[in-house]
Design an enzyme around this catalytic site. Structure first.
Site, short mmCIF file in Angstrom:
data_model
loop_
_atom_site.label_atom_id
_atom_site.label_comp_id
_atom_site.label_asym_id
_atom_site.label_seq_id
_atom_site.Cartn_x
_atom_site.Cartn_y
_atom_site.Cartn_z
N HIS A 23 0.83 -1.21 0.00
CA HIS A 23 0.00 0.00 0.00
C HIS A 23 0.86 1.26 0.00
O HIS A 23 2.05 1.21 0.32
CB HIS A 23 -0.93 0.02 1.22
CG HIS A 23 -2.13 -0.86 1.07
ND1 HIS A 23 -2.07 -2.23 1.29
CD2 HIS A 23 -3.40 -0.59 0.69
CE1 HIS A 23 -3.28 -2.75 1.07
NE2 HIS A 23 -4.10 -1.79 0.70
N LYS B 106 -0.80 4.91 4.66
CA LYS B 106 -1.77 4.01 5.32
C LYS B 106 -1.45 3.84 6.79
O LYS B 106 -0.29 3.56 7.15
CB LYS B 106 -1.77 2.65 4.60
CG LYS B 106 -2.81 1.69 5.11
CD LYS B 106 -2.99 0.51 4.18
CE LYS B 106 -3.94 -0.52 4.75
NZ LYS B 106 -5.24 0.05 5.13
N1 LIG Z 1 -12.66 -0.74 2.11
C1 LIG Z 1 -11.95 -0.30 1.10
O1 LIG Z 1 -12.15 -0.71 -0.07
C2 LIG Z 1 -10.92 0.75 1.36
C3 LIG Z 1 -10.21 1.32 0.29
C4 LIG Z 1 -9.28 2.32 0.59
C5 LIG Z 1 -9.09 2.72 1.90
N2 LIG Z 1 -9.78 2.12 2.90
C6 LIG Z 1 -9.66 2.57 4.29
O2 LIG Z 1 -10.43 3.75 4.43
C7 LIG Z 1 -9.90 4.53 5.49
C8 LIG Z 1 -9.65 5.96 5.01
O3 LIG Z 1 -8.62 5.95 4.03
P1 LIG Z 1 -8.11 7.31 3.37
O4 LIG Z 1 -6.98 6.92 2.51
O5 LIG Z 1 -9.24 8.06 2.78
O6 LIG Z 1 -7.57 8.08 4.66
P2 LIG Z 1 -7.36 9.64 4.84
O7 LIG Z 1 -6.42 9.80 5.99
O8 LIG Z 1 -7.01 10.29 3.53
O9 LIG Z 1 -8.79 10.19 5.25
C9 LIG Z 1 -9.40 9.96 6.48
C10 LIG Z 1 -10.27 11.17 6.78
O10 LIG Z 1 -11.04 10.87 7.94
C11 LIG Z 1 -11.07 12.03 8.74
N3 LIG Z 1 -11.41 11.66 10.11
C12 LIG Z 1 -10.60 11.15 11.07
N4 LIG Z 1 -11.32 10.95 12.20
C13 LIG Z 1 -12.59 11.32 11.93
C14 LIG Z 1 -13.79 11.33 12.69
N5 LIG Z 1 -13.84 10.93 13.96
N6 LIG Z 1 -14.95 11.76 12.09
C15 LIG Z 1 -14.94 12.19 10.80
N7 LIG Z 1 -13.81 12.21 10.04
C16 LIG Z 1 -12.66 11.78 10.60
C17 LIG Z 1 -9.68 12.63 8.58
O11 LIG Z 1 -9.65 14.01 8.97
C18 LIG Z 1 -9.46 12.45 7.08
O12 LIG Z 1 -9.97 13.54 6.32
C19 LIG Z 1 -8.63 3.81 5.95
O13 LIG Z 1 -8.92 3.03 7.06
C20 LIG Z 1 -8.29 2.94 4.76
O14 LIG Z 1 -7.53 1.81 5.12
C21 LIG Z 1 -10.67 1.15 2.65
#
Ligand SMILES: NC(=O)c1ccc[n+]([C@@H]2O[C@H](COP(=O)([O-])OP(=O)(O)OC[C@H]3O[C@@H](n4cnc5c(N)ncnc54)[C@H](O)[C@@H]3O)[C@@H](O)[C@H]2O)c1
Length: 259
Positions: free
Chosen positions: A143, A147
């Site tokens: 990744h 991450k």
């Molecule tokens: N299921 C899937 O297919 C899939 C795919 C990609 C990423 N993910 C997961 O999704 C999650 C997010 O990934 P990302 O790359 O967008 O991360 P990122 O860090 O870019 O975004 C996360 C966002 O969440 C916000 N945040 C944090 N705590 C919060 C809260 N309590 N309430 C509201 N917002 C809050 C942060 O400020 C940030 O803007 C990770 O856990 C990642 O592993 C899952």
């Protein structure tokens, strides 16, 4: 029109979800919230999508289910203990969890999706189908360097699926003669399956399942090259969650017809 709220709306995935929901004729982006926003704006949403952080998602989920909201969860970090905790909240019909506002068991649905990409779902399914034929199974997940958690939710789920298939086939542990090891060199062990996590600038989300037997190996590899790869699955989940039975569902395999 399905009213959608997004948690983590300023993040990499959340912002892509906001764009995708905004472009869909049958969906309305009703709330786009990020850290420090109150969840009050989610009132009236038909579906909430959470792409936040493993450290934040459980609190969000508890608050949403207390409000009787259906939640599609993309955030990773859902091991068996977490899934059991969420299932417990949802099954306590009328009892309400610790914070005690409106009951969590009010018919809310939670759909936890370790990977929304159709290719990744198929990769996991193929790995599960193949696992019983091979003595050895290991996973390498790769990744982007931003991450927060390791191993990935996809790798955790794949390991569980492979472990289940191996157990059902009566396979013992993968052969491994290692007697000395630098800590971590053999990866993490999940249900008997070794998982190796690579974090590298330039990557998005990738996984290889390595299977080996006498004189042959099989490698099943999936690459998400762009976050748009997750959006068809996110749309499927948003549109389909209302038809699921109340409670917890894991994965979109059922919605894709490959369960
Ligand atoms: N299921 C899937 O297919 C899939 C795919 C990609 C990423 N993910 C997961 O999704 C999650 C997010 O990934 P990302 O790359 O967008 O991360 P990122 O860090 O870019 O975004 C996360 C966002 O969440 C916000 N945040 C944090 N705590 C919060 C809260 N309590 N309430 C509201 N917002 C809050 C942060 O400020 C940030 O803007 C990770 O856990 C990642 O592993 C899952």
């Amino acid at each position: 029109m399905i009213k959608v709220g997004v948690l983590g709306a300023r993040g990499r995935m959340g912002s892509e979800v906001c764009r995708t929901v905004g472009a869909a004729d049958d969906l309305q982006l009703t709330a786009a919230l990020d850290i420090d926003d109150t969840l009050d704006a989610l009132a009236g949403c038909d579906v909430v999508v959470d792409f936040t952080d493993p450290a934040a998602v459980m609190k969000n989920l508890l608050e949403c289910t207390e409000r009787g909201l259906n939640v599609v969860v993309g955030t990773s970090g859902f091991d068996q203990a977490r899934l059991a905790e969420v299932a417990g909240w949802l099954s306590q019909a009328g009892a309400g969890p610790a914070t005690g506002e409106s009951p969590a068991g009010s018919g809310a649905r939670v759909l936890v999706v370790p990977n929304f990409s159709v290719g990744a779902v198929l990769m996991m399914r193929f790995a599960e189908q193949a696992a019983r034929f091979f003595a050895s199974a290991e996973i390498i997940e790769l990744h982007h360097a931003g991450k927060a958690d390791a191993p990935s939710g996809t790798a955790t789920r794949t390991a569980a699926m492979i472990a289940g298939a191996r157990a059902a086939a009566g396979l013992g542990p993968s052969p491994d003669a290692t007697v000395t090891e630098v800590a971590g060199a053999r990866g993490a062990e999940l249900g008997g399956v070794r998982v190796h996590s690579v974090r590298l600038a330039g990557l998005v989300a990738h996984q290889e399942v390595l299977l080996g037997g006498p004189g042959e190996t099989l490698t099943i590899r999936h690459d998400s090259l762009d976050r748009v790869s997750f959006m068809p699955g996110v749309l499927l989940a948003i549109r389909g969650i209302g038809a699921l039975p109340p409670g917890l569902t894991v994965g979109i395999e059922g919605m894709l017809g490959v369960s």
